[in-house]
Scaffold this motif. Sequence first.
Motif, PDB file in Angstrom:
ATOM      1  N   ASP A  97     -16.879  -5.735   0.134  1.00  0.00           N
ATOM      2  CA  ASP A  97     -17.005  -4.742  -1.127  1.00  0.00           C
ATOM      3  C   ASP A  97     -16.207  -4.967  -2.199  1.00  0.00           C
ATOM      4  OD1 ASP A  97     -18.668  -3.334   0.452  1.00  0.00           O
ATOM      5  OD2 ASP A  97     -17.291  -1.849   1.363  1.00  0.00           O
ATOM      6  N   PHE A  98     -15.287  -5.989  -1.966  1.00  0.00           N
ATOM      7  CA  PHE A  98     -14.311  -6.226  -3.226  1.00  0.00           C
ATOM      8  C   PHE A  98     -14.270  -7.548  -3.694  1.00  0.00           C
ATOM      9  CE2 PHE A  98     -12.582  -2.720  -0.696  1.00  0.00           C
ATOM     10  CZ  PHE A  98     -12.462  -1.617  -1.661  1.00  0.00           C
ATOM     11  N   GLY A  99     -14.018  -7.628  -4.997  1.00  0.00           N
ATOM     12  CA  GLY A  99     -13.628  -8.988  -5.388  1.00  0.00           C
ATOM     13  C   GLY A  99     -12.288  -9.508  -5.274  1.00  0.00           C
ATOM     14  N   GLU A 100     -12.224 -10.712  -5.477  1.00  0.00           N
ATOM     15  CA  GLU A 100     -11.054 -11.188  -5.138  1.00  0.00           C
ATOM     16  C   GLU A 100      -9.901 -10.802  -6.216  1.00  0.00           C
ATOM     17  OE1 GLU A 100     -11.771 -15.301  -6.470  1.00  0.00           O
ATOM     18  OE2 GLU A 100     -13.203 -15.530  -4.857  1.00  0.00           O
ATOM     19  N   GLN A 101     -10.189 -10.093  -7.369  1.00  0.00           N
ATOM     20  CA  GLN A 101      -9.111  -9.630  -8.011  1.00  0.00           C
ATOM     21  C   GLN A 101      -8.623  -8.214  -7.402  1.00  0.00           C
ATOM     22  OE1 GLN A 101      -7.473 -11.016 -10.806  1.00  0.00           O
ATOM     23  NE2 GLN A 101      -8.939 -12.592 -11.220  1.00  0.00           N
ATOM     24  N   ASP A 102      -9.519  -7.577  -6.887  1.00  0.00           N
ATOM     25  CA  ASP A 102      -9.104  -6.176  -6.112  1.00  0.00           C
ATOM     26  C   ASP A 102      -8.387  -6.484  -5.138  1.00  0.00           C
ATOM     27  OD1 ASP A 102     -10.271  -5.092  -8.097  1.00  0.00           O
ATOM     28  OD2 ASP A 102     -12.423  -4.538  -7.338  1.00  0.00           O
ATOM     29  N   ILE A 103      -8.854  -7.555  -4.371  1.00  0.00           N
ATOM     30  CA  ILE A 103      -8.161  -7.758  -2.721  1.00  0.00           C
ATOM     31  C   ILE A 103      -6.791  -8.081  -3.247  1.00  0.00           C
ATOM     32  CG2 ILE A 103      -7.871  -9.380  -0.996  1.00  0.00           C
ATOM     33  CD1 ILE A 103     -10.964  -9.092  -0.937  1.00  0.00           C
ATOM     34  N   ALA A 104      -6.489  -8.940  -4.106  1.00  0.00           N
ATOM     35  CA  ALA A 104      -5.229  -9.305  -4.641  1.00  0.00           C
ATOM     36  C   ALA A 104      -4.266  -8.149  -5.034  1.00  0.00           C
ATOM     37  CB  ALA A 104      -5.456 -10.373  -5.800  1.00  0.00           C
ATOM     38  N   LEU A 105      -5.015  -7.082  -5.833  1.00  0.00           N
ATOM     39  CA  LEU A 105      -4.309  -6.127  -6.448  1.00  0.00           C
ATOM     40  C   LEU A 105      -4.147  -4.930  -5.050  1.00  0.00           C
ATOM     41  CD1 LEU A 105      -3.474  -3.817  -8.575  1.00  0.00           C
ATOM     42  CD2 LEU A 105      -5.923  -3.287  -8.586  1.00  0.00           C
ATOM     43  N   LEU A 106      -4.947  -4.936  -4.243  1.00  0.00           N
ATOM     44  CA  LEU A 106      -4.502  -4.041  -3.058  1.00  0.00           C
ATOM     45  C   LEU A 106      -3.488  -4.810  -2.033  1.00  0.00           C
ATOM     46  CD1 LEU A 106      -8.391  -3.203  -1.800  1.00  0.00           C
ATOM     47  CD2 LEU A 106      -6.712  -1.523  -2.685  1.00  0.00           C
ATOM     48  N   SER A 107      -3.400  -6.087  -2.010  1.00  0.00           N
ATOM     49  CA  SER A 107      -2.520  -6.672  -1.342  1.00  0.00           C
ATOM     50  C   SER A 107      -1.072  -6.615  -1.824  1.00  0.00           C
ATOM     51  CB  SER A 107      -2.698  -8.292  -1.272  1.00  0.00           C
ATOM     52  OG  SER A 107      -1.805  -8.931  -0.268  1.00  0.00           O
ATOM     53  N   LYS A 108      -1.042  -6.572  -3.166  1.00  0.00           N
ATOM     54  CA  LYS A 108       0.300  -6.421  -4.053  1.00  0.00           C
ATOM     55  C   LYS A 108       0.693  -4.816  -3.554  1.00  0.00           C
ATOM     56  CE  LYS A 108       1.970  -6.445  -8.796  1.00  0.00           C
ATOM     57  NZ  LYS A 108       2.154  -4.952  -9.040  1.00  0.00           N
ATOM     58  N   LEU A 109      -0.137  -3.768  -3.763  1.00  0.00           N
ATOM     59  CA  LEU A 109       0.240  -2.459  -3.410  1.00  0.00           C
ATOM     60  C   LEU A 109       0.761  -2.370  -2.086  1.00  0.00           C
ATOM     61  CD1 LEU A 109      -2.823  -0.659  -5.257  1.00  0.00           C
ATOM     62  CD2 LEU A 109      -0.402  -0.759  -6.028  1.00  0.00           C
ATOM     63  N   ARG A 110       0.241  -3.092  -1.198  1.00  0.00           N
ATOM     64  CA  ARG A 110       0.652  -2.917   0.311  1.00  0.00           C
ATOM     65  C   ARG A 110       2.016  -3.569   0.388  1.00  0.00           C
ATOM     66  NH1 ARG A 110       2.846  -2.591   4.481  1.00  0.00           N
ATOM     67  NH2 ARG A 110       1.885  -2.676   6.485  1.00  0.00           N
ATOM     68  N   ARG A 111       2.311  -4.488  -0.189  1.00  0.00           N
ATOM     69  CA  ARG A 111       3.614  -5.113  -0.192  1.00  0.00           C
ATOM     70  C   ARG A 111       4.663  -4.364  -1.081  1.00  0.00           C
ATOM     71  NH1 ARG A 111       0.952  -9.901  -1.869  1.00  0.00           N
ATOM     72  NH2 ARG A 111       1.591  -9.708  -3.875  1.00  0.00           N
ATOM     73  N   GLU A 112       4.302  -3.359  -2.019  1.00  0.00           N
ATOM     74  CA  GLU A 112       5.142  -2.694  -2.609  1.00  0.00           C
ATOM     75  C   GLU A 112       5.147  -1.082  -1.877  1.00  0.00           C
ATOM     76  OE1 GLU A 112       3.200  -2.169  -6.584  1.00  0.00           O
ATOM     77  OE2 GLU A 112       4.120  -4.241  -7.210  1.00  0.00           O
ATOM     78  N   HIS A 113       4.482  -1.122  -0.596  1.00  0.00           N
ATOM     79  CA  HIS A 113       4.451   0.047   0.073  1.00  0.00           C
ATOM     80  C   HIS A 113       3.698   1.415  -0.557  1.00  0.00           C
ATOM     81  CE1 HIS A 113       6.797  -1.759   3.074  1.00  0.00           C
ATOM     82  NE2 HIS A 113       7.688  -2.209   2.330  1.00  0.00           N
ATOM     83  N   LYS A 114       2.812   1.246  -1.298  1.00  0.00           N
ATOM     84  CA  LYS A 114       2.216   2.288  -2.269  1.00  0.00           C
ATOM     85  C   LYS A 114       1.074   2.370  -1.534  1.00  0.00           C
ATOM     86  CE  LYS A 114       4.104   1.520  -6.905  1.00  0.00           C
ATOM     87  NZ  LYS A 114       3.991   1.219  -8.210  1.00  0.00           N
ATOM     88  N   ILE A 115       0.470   1.737  -0.781  1.00  0.00           N
ATOM     89  CA  ILE A 115      -0.762   1.964   0.425  1.00  0.00           C
ATOM     90  C   ILE A 115      -0.521   1.474   1.713  1.00  0.00           C
ATOM     91  CG2 ILE A 115      -2.606   1.844  -1.699  1.00  0.00           C
ATOM     92  CD1 ILE A 115      -3.436  -0.680  -0.423  1.00  0.00           C
ATOM     93  N   ASP A 116      -1.018   2.147   2.629  1.00  0.00           N
ATOM     94  CA  ASP A 116      -0.746   1.928   4.123  1.00  0.00           C
ATOM     95  C   ASP A 116      -2.044   1.380   4.752  1.00  0.00           C
ATOM     96  OD1 ASP A 116       0.690   1.218   6.458  1.00  0.00           O
ATOM     97  OD2 ASP A 116       0.408   3.350   6.919  1.00  0.00           O
ATOM     98  N   VAL A 117      -1.993   0.734   5.734  1.00  0.00           N
ATOM     99  CA  VAL A 117      -3.193  -0.005   6.312  1.00  0.00           C
ATOM    100  C   VAL A 117      -3.347   0.406   7.885  1.00  0.00           C
ATOM    101  CG1 VAL A 117      -4.486  -2.186   6.622  1.00  0.00           C
ATOM    102  CG2 VAL A 117      -3.082  -1.905   4.875  1.00  0.00           C
ATOM    103  N   ALA A 118      -4.145   0.917   8.214  1.00  0.00           N
ATOM    104  CA  ALA A 118      -4.495   1.270   9.408  1.00  0.00           C
ATOM    105  C   ALA A 118      -5.819   0.610  10.071  1.00  0.00           C
ATOM    106  CB  ALA A 118      -4.472   2.806   9.948  1.00  0.00           C
ATOM    107  N   VAL A 119      -6.067   0.431  11.174  1.00  0.00           N
ATOM    108  CA  VAL A 119      -7.337  -0.164  12.024  1.00  0.00           C
ATOM    109  C   VAL A 119      -7.862   0.558  13.042  1.00  0.00           C
ATOM    110  CG1 VAL A 119      -8.080  -2.004  13.100  1.00  0.00           C
ATOM    111  CG2 VAL A 119      -6.373  -2.649  11.323  1.00  0.00           C
ATOM    112  N   THR A 120      -9.140   1.027  12.799  1.00  0.00           N
ATOM    113  CA  THR A 120     -10.104   1.516  13.779  1.00  0.00           C
ATOM    114  C   THR A 120     -10.979   0.571  14.302  1.00  0.00           C
ATOM    115  OG1 THR A 120     -11.459   2.523  12.026  1.00  0.00           O
ATOM    116  CG2 THR A 120      -9.609   3.899  12.719  1.00  0.00           C
ATOM    117  N   VAL A 121     -11.161   0.990  15.579  1.00  0.00           N
ATOM    118  CA  VAL A 121     -12.178  -0.008  16.484  1.00  0.00           C
ATOM    119  C   VAL A 121     -13.143   0.794  16.825  1.00  0.00           C
ATOM    120  CG1 VAL A 121     -12.437  -1.628  18.318  1.00  0.00           C
ATOM    121  CG2 VAL A 121     -10.232  -1.656  16.970  1.00  0.00           C
ATOM    122  N   ALA A 122     -14.241   0.452  16.525  1.00  0.00           N
ATOM    123  CA  ALA A 122     -15.394   1.205  16.872  1.00  0.00           C
ATOM    124  C   ALA A 122     -15.563   1.594  18.360  1.00  0.00           C
ATOM    125  CB  ALA A 122     -17.035   0.672  16.699  1.00  0.00           C
ATOM    126  N   ASN A 123     -15.551   2.780  18.887  1.00  0.00           N
ATOM    127  CA  ASN A 123     -15.678   3.345  20.273  1.00  0.00           C
ATOM    128  C   ASN A 123     -14.402   2.940  20.887  1.00  0.00           C
ATOM    129  OD1 ASN A 123     -17.935   4.825  19.536  1.00  0.00           O
ATOM    130  ND2 ASN A 123     -18.989   2.961  19.675  1.00  0.00           N
TER     131      ASN A 123
END
Length: 805
Positions: free
Chosen positions: A146-172
């Motif tokens: 759903d995201f272009g390369e620029q947006d993925i790079a931006l999200l990765s940067k925000l994750r390193r700066e602890h502005k967003i968090d990542v969690a994983v859900t697995v179907a069922n």
Amino acid sequence: MKELYYAQIIVDVPTMQTNKPYTYLVPESMTNTLQPGMRVDVPFGHRHVMGFVVGLRATTDIPTSQLRLVTKVLDLTPVLNTELLNLSDYLAQETFAFRISILQTMLPNALKANYERVLSIIDEVDDDVANRLFKGLEQMTYNASDFGEQDIALLSKLRREHKIDVAVTVANRAKIKTQRAYQFGEDIEFLENELQNLRQSAKQQHKLLTFILGHFGETWVKKELQEVLDVSDAVIRQAVEKKWCYITQVELLRDPFATTDISPTEPLPLNDEQRNAYEQITGTFDSGRFQPFLLEGITGSGKTEVYLQAAQHVFKQGRTVLFLVPEIALTPQMVRRVKSRFGAQTAVLHSGLSDGERYDEWRRIERGDVKIVVGARSAVFAPLDNIGLIIVDEEHEVTYKQTDNPRYNARDVALWRGEYYQIPVILGSATPSLESRARAQRGIYTLLRLTQRAGKAQLPAVEIIDMKETLVNGPETIFSDQLKEKLLDRLHKGEQSVLMLNRRGFSSFVMCRDCGFVPRDPNCNLAMTLHMDSHTLKCHYCGHEEPIPTICANCGSKRIRYYGTGTEKVEQELAEWLPEARVLRMDQDTTRKKGSMDKLLQKFGDHQADILLGTQMIAKGLDFPDVTLVGVLNADTALGLPDFHASERTFQLITQVSGRAGRAQKAGEVLVQTFNPEHYAIAYAKHHDYEGFYRQEMAVRHAGNYAPYYYTVQIQASHADENEAAKQMLQIARWLKKQAGSDIIILGPSPKPIAKMRNRYYFQIILKFKQRDAMDEHLQELQDRSQKAKDGFKLSIDREPVSFM
């Protein structure tokens, strides 16, 4: 910083795997995002596959025009650190496995299955991120496509700066568990006006709003909020309606031991031998060097206390500790002991956890929330960093060896990680494997001995019962007169007994008395085991199950009889002649349900049973002060197996189960029933004489060219057609003889002792040689060539197999 443009990627190609990483071109937009240990989507041939980034380079010898671009980054942070990537490279060579299978083995199931990533805003982000990427929401599902390369790079940067968090859900399977919480408002002026306008009689609302003003912007779990303020649900609902706070969901990490009440304990005084072991181990840690220690301590000598105090020393220096036990049966008791010292800093990893629990524990470790990890074999890959000590309890156990691909030994992995971090590794056992003891003899390991039982307890007296004499003098029975007498005595004294039979089920097999026909599993051609609880015959290798026959399929006779002894049959005979005894049966059939093993042990520990009857899972690690009698019902189970380990396994099992008796102030006794009372493994076990057994068994191994004098490799092949399997293995044997030197012993090919399983026929070749890597190059070539085999031919190579069955 110099930009990196090329990625080395191990790709997941099931049809033709390779350990060679492929070089891909990294798009400019990913140069600040991509890191080793991340998973990526890459083109491979005419399709896209998943791959692991194992390296990044600034240059390459391959013309750029021939390189393809990395398509997507699947992770915002690496799922494997540098150490584990290096370990995967070592294990690929060590186990003759492909690196992709090892990389996947290192991850919990939740990261292997279909999954979705949920991104949450946890700090201020600009309007573009909040509105365009998150669509005005606090959370969103992350799908790389759903995201272009620029947006993925931006999200990765925000994750390193602890502005967003990542969690994983697995179907069922491994969905993140949440609980209701309340986020307090941040508009101070509004909240103060609301407080001024409150009725004086609204005391609970006044209490809550005052608290919100003192903690504005914070998020509180409902349960904790009500514990602090003692306000009703209705008051909290009114606060939401008035917009003083807002309902939200926060993650609740699943804790496998959340319902277990574990009281803190203090370190126990160490005797001189324990103190010496502790000081040598901690001294090695303080000096920052790698050293394996073989802690050879008789049963009940306090090895665990040495582990715990050494771990405490390391923990105080801010380092982490990895603590391995050989099987799930030992995990609950060991976790209790570790948690009683280290509390919430303890995580547990083993296959008995649900996917969700295992994933949550893995994340706690990976995030650095815990410092101590306790677990079975696969826990050796726990994503700890800054490790200061590794402990391998019961190091001799075969369960540390993975029997299918990749065929790693957790003990060897622990030693590799110990050398990587330059730390001490403790290998503990009352009956060390001959290989480990020989290494200690040569000075590779430092040998530490504990020869006294803790608390001045004495080793139990062991009596050998010759069952040939018992059966000559009376009817066929599972119990000798001596064992019956001792069981009755313990029952009258209110003491507890442990009975071990290394076989589950009711009987070994069913046979027709008229024609001798034995029903066999159609997939494996093995006699099936009788189970009276389900009234079925089962194959313990492939799971095939069918009803107990009443008429012989061969001759039509109705004279069907049961032969042999299983745990169910022992339980039945106990009930017949000792009906007042409370018996707990513990085998794979009674411990299938999650938590059932722990519950059975808890019941026995709480004196809700007089006799614990079980298979070898009860032989080690269990510590109950009122157990004063141990009965080994048939010590010969393993002696007749076609395996050079048979005597060693028998000695270890008898010694370990004998150690369950007399561990406190009451004296213990052990009765060993056998048809081979003169066998040296049984004779030495009677006297708890490991040194004597070691000397004799080493002489036997030397005469037979077995480990630890020779290295061993098993080549195993299978095919649905018996002739095809035999033909292919003959060709492999001829090829090996051409490659091998005169000093390499080649045995076979020959059918395996269990020659048919799951409708496939198995053959094996055994190689024995003095130099450990003498055949590695040729074996790797054989592994690569086997991928080109057609018509369902499968080949595996196992270094130092633990079984030849």
